[in-house]
Each structure stands twice: as C-alpha cells, then as structure tokens.
Scaffold this motif. Sequence first.
Motif, mmCIF file in Angstrom:
data_model
loop_
_atom_site.group_PDB
_atom_site.id
_atom_site.type_symbol
_atom_site.label_atom_id
_atom_site.label_comp_id
_atom_site.label_asym_id
_atom_site.label_seq_id
_atom_site.Cartn_x
_atom_site.Cartn_y
_atom_site.Cartn_z
ATOM 1 N N THR A 35 -12.561 29.750 -18.156
ATOM 2 C CA THR A 35 -11.167 29.740 -18.617
ATOM 3 C C THR A 35 -10.755 31.129 -19.084
ATOM 4 O O THR A 35 -9.676 31.619 -18.760
ATOM 5 N N ALA A 36 -11.625 31.758 -19.867
ATOM 6 C CA ALA A 36 -11.350 33.094 -20.395
ATOM 7 C C ALA A 36 -12.665 33.777 -20.726
ATOM 8 O O ALA A 36 -13.699 33.128 -20.918
ATOM 9 N N ALA A 37 -12.610 35.104 -20.781
ATOM 10 C CA ALA A 37 -13.784 35.914 -21.129
ATOM 11 C C ALA A 37 -13.390 36.919 -22.203
ATOM 12 O O ALA A 37 -12.272 37.450 -22.194
ATOM 13 N N GLY A 38 -14.312 37.188 -23.115
ATOM 14 C CA GLY A 38 -14.056 38.176 -24.160
ATOM 15 C C GLY A 38 -14.464 39.572 -23.723
ATOM 16 O O GLY A 38 -15.414 39.740 -22.952
ATOM 17 N N ILE A 39 -13.730 40.563 -24.218
ATOM 18 C CA ILE A 39 -14.082 41.967 -23.992
ATOM 19 C C ILE A 39 -14.787 42.485 -25.243
ATOM 20 O O ILE A 39 -14.320 42.258 -26.370
ATOM 21 N N ASN A 40 -15.910 43.175 -25.042
ATOM 22 C CA ASN A 40 -16.707 43.678 -26.151
ATOM 23 C C ASN A 40 -17.034 45.148 -25.965
ATOM 24 O O ASN A 40 -16.948 45.687 -24.859
ATOM 25 N N ARG A 41 -17.429 45.799 -27.055
ATOM 26 C CA ARG A 41 -17.800 47.212 -26.994
ATOM 27 C C ARG A 41 -18.923 47.426 -25.987
ATOM 28 O O ARG A 41 -18.963 48.461 -25.297
ATOM 29 N N GLY A 62 -19.163 41.175 -18.571
ATOM 30 C CA GLY A 62 -18.783 40.074 -19.434
ATOM 31 C C GLY A 62 -19.923 39.344 -20.096
ATOM 32 O O GLY A 62 -20.838 38.866 -19.429
ATOM 33 N N LEU A 63 -19.874 39.246 -21.445
ATOM 34 C CA LEU A 63 -20.958 38.672 -22.235
ATOM 35 C C LEU A 63 -20.610 37.349 -22.906
ATOM 36 O O LEU A 63 -21.481 36.750 -23.548
ATOM 37 N N GLU A 64 -19.376 36.906 -22.797
ATOM 38 C CA GLU A 64 -18.997 35.647 -23.444
ATOM 39 C C GLU A 64 -17.825 35.013 -22.714
ATOM 40 O O GLU A 64 -16.945 35.712 -22.200
ATOM 41 N N VAL A 65 -17.841 33.679 -22.663
ATOM 42 C CA VAL A 65 -16.787 32.951 -21.947
ATOM 43 C C VAL A 65 -16.473 31.644 -22.652
ATOM 44 O O VAL A 65 -17.253 31.132 -23.455
ATOM 45 N N SER A 66 -15.316 31.099 -22.287
ATOM 46 C CA SER A 66 -15.014 29.697 -22.529
ATOM 47 C C SER A 66 -14.735 29.066 -21.178
ATOM 48 O O SER A 66 -14.370 29.763 -20.221
ATOM 49 N N GLY A 67 -14.906 27.751 -21.077
ATOM 50 C CA GLY A 67 -14.650 27.115 -19.796
ATOM 51 C C GLY A 67 -15.087 25.670 -19.765
ATOM 52 O O GLY A 67 -15.297 25.028 -20.809
ATOM 53 N N THR A 68 -15.269 25.164 -18.548
ATOM 54 C CA THR A 68 -15.595 23.759 -18.325
ATOM 55 C C THR A 68 -16.896 23.648 -17.545
ATOM 56 O O THR A 68 -17.092 24.350 -16.545
#
Length: 327
Positions: A35-41, A62-68
């Motif tokens: 669904t979405a991914a976070g941006i990190n340093r 990409g190191l983290e997500v939300s989804g199904t």
Amino acid sequence: MRAVRDLRSGGPEVLEVGEAPEPSMTPDGVLIEVTAAGINRADVLQRQGNYPVPPGATDVFGLEVSGTVTALGADVPDAAGLAVGDSVVALVDSGGYAERVVAPWPQVLPLPDGVDPVAAAGLPEVAATVFSNVFMAAAAREGETLLVHGGAGGIGTHAIQVARALGMTVLTTVGNEEKARVVRELGAQAINYREEDFVERVHELTGGRGADVVLDVVGAAYLGPNLEALATNGRIVIIGTQGGAKGELNVGRLLQKRAAVIGTTLRARPAAEKASIMAAVREHVWPLVASGRVRPLVSRAFPLEQARQAHEYFDSGSHVGKVLLTL
C-alpha cells in the motif's frame, strides 16, 4: 512489477520507476501487496552508494511497508496469526519501493487498530529503531530524561511519543520554530541548536543533572557535547553519522560519569535479532499506537512514480515526521 531499483549511485535524479522481477517466495515469507513504503535515511545512504544492499537481498529500495497479505510461505506457523487478506506492516531488508515484497513472518505485524493504512507504512522502521535502542540497548526507564537529536524527523517524533507514554521526560534538538512547535505539542522540550548551546540548555532544563539517555543521529560532531550533556550513569546511543564517522572522546570524562556509548544499526542485524525486536515492538509499542497515545506523523506522501521528488523533499530537511511513497 513496478519498482524503484538501486541501479546507479547519486542524487535523487538517479531514482526511476521501472520493471523488477517478482519477489521470490521463501518458506518463512509473507507476500505483501504494498500500500505504501516509508523513506528512511538508510535509503538515502544507499542511493548515494554508502550503504550496500545486504548479500542476497533485492536491489529494490525500501525498508518498511504497509499492505495486504496475499500469500504465506509453507513454514509460516499458525501461531504467527497471519492470513491472506490481513492488513499488515513489515520491516524488510530491502524491496519496499515496489508493488509487492516478501518479508520474514517474524518481521510482519498486524495493522494497529485505528491507524490509516498509508500512514502505517511509517511505523515499522522507527518503532524498531527507537524501542531497540532507547529501551532495549540503553535500558531507559520511567522517570529518566531522554535527549533526542533531530526531534522533528520520523525517528524523533516517534521517540518523543513512546518515551512520554512510558513515563520519561524528553528534550529534543530542532532547527527552527515550526519544528519546535511540533515537538512541544508531542510533549517534548525543544532546544533550537541554531540559536542555543544544547549542552547548556540540557543542564538548565534538568537542574544541572543532564540527560540519562541520548539518542543521536549526528555521530562524530556530537560525541563530545553529548558526553557533556549526559548525567552520571548515562547512556549515549549513536544510530547515525550525519555529522561524521570519526571523532575524539574524552575517556577520562566517560569514566568519571560512569557512562556508556553504544553504536547500533538495524538493517545489518541477524534475522533472530530483528524477530526479537519486532516481538518487543508488538508487545510494548503496538498497544500505545492502538490507543492513540502514539501515532504516525506523516509530512508528505508521494506516488511511487515521484520517488525522485520524494527524495528531494526528504533531503531538504524540511519534513516533520515521515515521508512516504504510495502505490
């Protein structure tokens, strides 16, 4: 599938959406429709060529997500409590900037009650980073004082909320009045490092005692000042090197204060350690999120096709909270 891959190093202009191979399912894996991914340093460092992808991991950022959840590996136990169709968040070694990603089941957590599925993408990395460093590595306790550098960023805003919810006093450095206003609303004392000496201000705010724990993303440039801002028996946890990787430390002062300096990273930890961290997050942090005492702060969300613009915004340092990519 659509994805942003690590194909060449440089500025945000190197980021392009293209085709990538579908992620390979693993026996312990959970296939997630993102669904979405976070941006990190860490993503920025990787883009610049300074943070290589771990061996065997995908070259998709990409190191983290939300989804199904769309499929489960053969070895995912019933005790994991996961099923196809569940809304989840996940911490991954790489692969988040894509339509689909496979995450080890111990690094997958249920979407917290009442949290927007897009905003939730900004939780896994910061929650794991903050809890593992402040409360596991530094053993922070109720009644202690935490100093957070970069208080208005994703890690900072999360650290303030969790520490306050668990009974700590929080001081934090920020670069302008807008960011100071935000961290005050979250319950922290703001120190404008552009206008104030943060060491002096920490001692003023603590009655001369100093901070018990320092969460530092700056590194070398703050090594000496952090030690001076520290209370006796205090702990400094360094999780970044934005201010350099090599510095001098007054060991005599360290001994005098009976202090500790701890350095950690998250991405390079063995799977067993990540599993332990995520279990602790689920036990201690997820109830705070579900109750509303801790909430994800999202500065802006960009569609995946605007990954370049999202990194430009992140690099500007003007964001308060997390920057996300949506699919």
